[in-house]
Design an enzyme around this catalytic site. Sequence first.
Site, short mmCIF file in Angstrom:
data_model
loop_
_atom_site.label_atom_id
_atom_site.label_comp_id
_atom_site.label_asym_id
_atom_site.label_seq_id
_atom_site.Cartn_x
_atom_site.Cartn_y
_atom_site.Cartn_z
N GLY A 41 -8.37 35.05 12.74
CA GLY A 41 -9.38 35.69 13.39
C GLY A 41 -9.87 34.93 14.43
N GLN A 96 -15.88 36.59 16.97
CA GLN A 96 -17.24 36.15 17.87
C GLN A 96 -17.05 34.44 17.73
OE1 GLN A 96 -20.95 36.46 15.84
NE2 GLN A 96 -21.84 36.71 17.80
N TYR A 103 -20.16 43.74 2.39
CA TYR A 103 -20.12 42.13 2.92
C TYR A 103 -20.69 40.88 2.10
CZ TYR A 103 -20.82 38.95 6.82
OH TYR A 103 -20.69 37.81 7.80
C1 VAH Z 1 -23.27 40.41 10.45
N1 VAH Z 1 -23.27 38.66 12.21
O1 VAH Z 1 -24.26 40.72 11.11
C2 VAH Z 1 -22.86 38.85 10.80
C3 VAH Z 1 -23.53 37.80 9.87
C4 VAH Z 1 -25.79 37.30 9.41
C5 VAH Z 1 -25.10 38.29 9.80
O2 VAH Z 1 -22.92 37.79 8.93
O3 VAH Z 1 -22.65 40.89 9.66
#
Ligand code: VAH
Length: 316
Positions: free
Chosen positions: A8, A12, A141
Amino acid sequence: MKKVLVTGALGQIGSELVMEMRGIYGEENIIATDIRDNGSKVVTSGPFELLDVTDGERMHDLAKKHQVDTIIHLAALLSATAEQKPLLAWNLNMGGLVNALEIARQLNLQFFTPSSIGAFGPSTPKDQTPQDTIQRPTTMYGVNKVSGELLSDYYFHKFNVDTRGLRFPGLISYETLPGGGTTDYAVDIYYQAVMKGHYESFIDRGTFMDMMYMPDAVKSIIDLMEADSSKLIHRNAFNVSAMSVSPEMIGQSIQRFIPDFTLRYKVDPVRQQIAESWPNAIDASAAKQEWGFRAKYDLEAMTEDMLQKLKVKLIS
Ligand code: VAH
């Protein structure tokens, strides 16, 4: 950590981590991989290989071909995208992680993968969120991140793989465009401030989340990977953060440099709900005690640097 394979690498974190590490360890020692080739300096400044992290065989072949001693596994779908495509997120985020952990085990490699404040949920204490606390996230997530923390700990205890991780807050950088994260409003706002002088936030006023400027995030990965393994208790994964901010705090900070900047709100209910399930401010004392974590950039310093860099990137 001398020769590193980064998955990856065009994302970012990877876009800045690869360049910083090539400066420290030598261009030829940081092998950048990603599912696509975007022709950026990450691709042209050192070894680059196409890699879909769900292809474990290819990942293994690349790790052997380049004789790496470390895998930094960054490839993943972020929170908002994962909520739209939960099964794709599970397959990519967990399938890629298992492949990377297995190769670290088979080839005796040091291992890093990021966790996130997304690993916490609505039942987690919201302020000064402890290093060790309830983790019942309500997003795919978050499920991926908690599973990743547990799996990384398992590979350490069961197979003695030197796994390490960080629970990152929202990360803010000028190198890449915002991409599928809930905290990406905090990247978007700077781009829009420079390009249009105004921004419409998809996260509501008064919504506090932890944030960190990317240079601090990159340094924390390198510092953690170079830390004395015997001192690490919470290796998967350390709370790290530089600030707890709301959209209006970022807006006010921008107005100190662009006085006419205006901020409005058009709340995205999906990402607002995700944001409200996360902590307001986490406690990073374990990282400070166990390997000396320190963030250099506060909100003011980050805003000044972001606006300066984006004016060069977007206007000149
Ligand atoms: C997101 N930038 O927004 C990531 C991160 C804490 C957020 O893991 O999914």
